[in-house]
Design an enzyme around this catalytic site. Sequence first.
Site, PDB file in Angstrom:
ATOM      1  N   HIS A 173      31.424  23.863  36.011  1.00 40.95           N
ATOM      2  CA  HIS A 173      31.391  24.441  34.667  1.00 40.95           C
ATOM      3  C   HIS A 173      31.230  25.965  34.723  1.00 40.95           C
ATOM      4  O   HIS A 173      30.639  26.575  33.829  1.00 40.95           O
ATOM      5  CB  HIS A 173      30.256  23.834  33.829  1.00 40.95           C
ATOM      6  CG  HIS A 173      30.320  22.346  33.726  1.00 40.95           C
ATOM      7  ND1 HIS A 173      31.157  21.686  32.850  1.00 40.95           N
ATOM      8  CD2 HIS A 173      29.677  21.374  34.431  1.00 40.95           C
ATOM      9  CE1 HIS A 173      31.012  20.382  32.996  1.00 40.95           C
ATOM     10  NE2 HIS A 173      30.126  20.165  33.956  1.00 40.95           N
ATOM     11  N   SER A 296      47.263  49.878  39.097  1.00 45.62           N
ATOM     12  CA  SER A 296      47.364  50.336  37.714  1.00 45.62           C
ATOM     13  C   SER A 296      48.048  51.692  37.687  1.00 45.62           C
ATOM     14  O   SER A 296      47.855  52.513  38.593  1.00 45.62           O
ATOM     15  CB  SER A 296      45.970  50.441  37.087  1.00 45.62           C
ATOM     16  OG  SER A 296      46.007  51.159  35.865  1.00 45.62           O
TER      17      SER A 296
END
Length: 465
Positions: A173, A296
């Site tokens: 989870h 980037s």
Amino acid sequence: MEAAGTEEIPSIMGHNVEEDTYTLSSPLFEDLWSRPRMRRVFGDREMVAGWVRVEVALARAQATIGLIPPEEAEAIAAVGRNHVFDMAAMRAGVTATLHQLMPFINQFRDACPDEAGQYLHWGATTQDIIDTGAMLRSKEATQLIMEGLEQLEAALAALCEREASTVMAGRTHGQQALPITFGFKVANWLEEVRRGIARLEGMTDRVFVASIVGAVGTSAYMGSSGQDVARRVAADLELGWDPVSWQAARDRIGELLSSLILIGSSLGRIGHELAILQKTEISEVHEPHGPGQIGSSTMPQKRNPSIAEGVLSAALMLRAQAGLAMELMATEHERDDSRWQIDSRIVPEVFLLLDGQIGNLTYLLEGLEVDRERMRANIVDEIAGEPIMKLLASSLGRHNAHEILHECFMIAHDKRMPILNVLLSNPTVSEHLSEADLRGVMDPSSYLGVAVEVARNAARPRTVT
């Protein structure tokens, strides 16, 4: 008005810029999503070459049993070996006739000497040639997928062995649960890939089957010799044969596509997790970052998980094809062109995406940087909840231990206190467990179960039966 500078760019990577392309076949972007070897298999010239093989095999089989003259079959075979088809003329013919095969048949027939062309395509229908040619390409493409998966398997096995005892947090989870090893995690990926390989191996004889059955599957044009001809064509092409027509029964294509998409989904899961493990806050692995690679255009510090994200993106696109893979099976009567036309688009795209995905993931794994220190440092003390409970349960019983420890862990969470301090201040816990007991059981490497053994066993070569 012509855009500035276009007259100086006559071609890109050998492609004519006058031809419109879409992303998967774009000269600029195609290498991000697919590999040249698979693009070759599904190129137009290979498609036509497959049709030639089927027509030649058909003529040869018919000549063998006396349906057409042997010399005409040999003439057809000679043209098939030597003729260079005019692809531009064929393209124009398809547009003019709205028929996928007739322009090819016309070129082939016109290239045949004397009366040989009259025996070309004798007793076959368009779908026979296109389906059987597609099976030839799909069989070759599947072999390339198998080779790629075996290379990926080797990369995973090597990583599994190398990191068999590298301790890290096991997460459920999205939260730390119990300690595992990175090799144990990789073993899970490795076995899923192996199951994918086994699926492809198991479907080969069932899926790759020739179709030479005529207009509605009865081989009526060839009479009682039809099945003998079809069997011989299949053997010549090294494909399977089915006495019952499968022109309308597209489960073979459905199984092929489903198997490929299932594998792509498995690889997408791996890519997704590798992207997550590269998040700044986790930073436990890093994919290769080659010279000149840019993360980037504006942030020079970025080293993005671009390859892993691409692997996941390919899986998403593959899964989007699953509905079409099932839809193409809903044919009507003995043949139905509305579904059949889906094959020619979806099959190549699935193969191209999966093959590119395999190549990208293999490259990522072969160059993966594993930060073992960061993996260990990321493990929080709270991960020892179960081993502490097990130790305390020997005195208090499991359910009593769970109740007491749950309260302690919630206090540690709410007050942002170290769990060790909370446990030592709890009178029931401290009565039964010393600080040394707690520190010992809080060592993640002391509670790995069979993780190391599983990883090392999985890393061994797959047994081929």
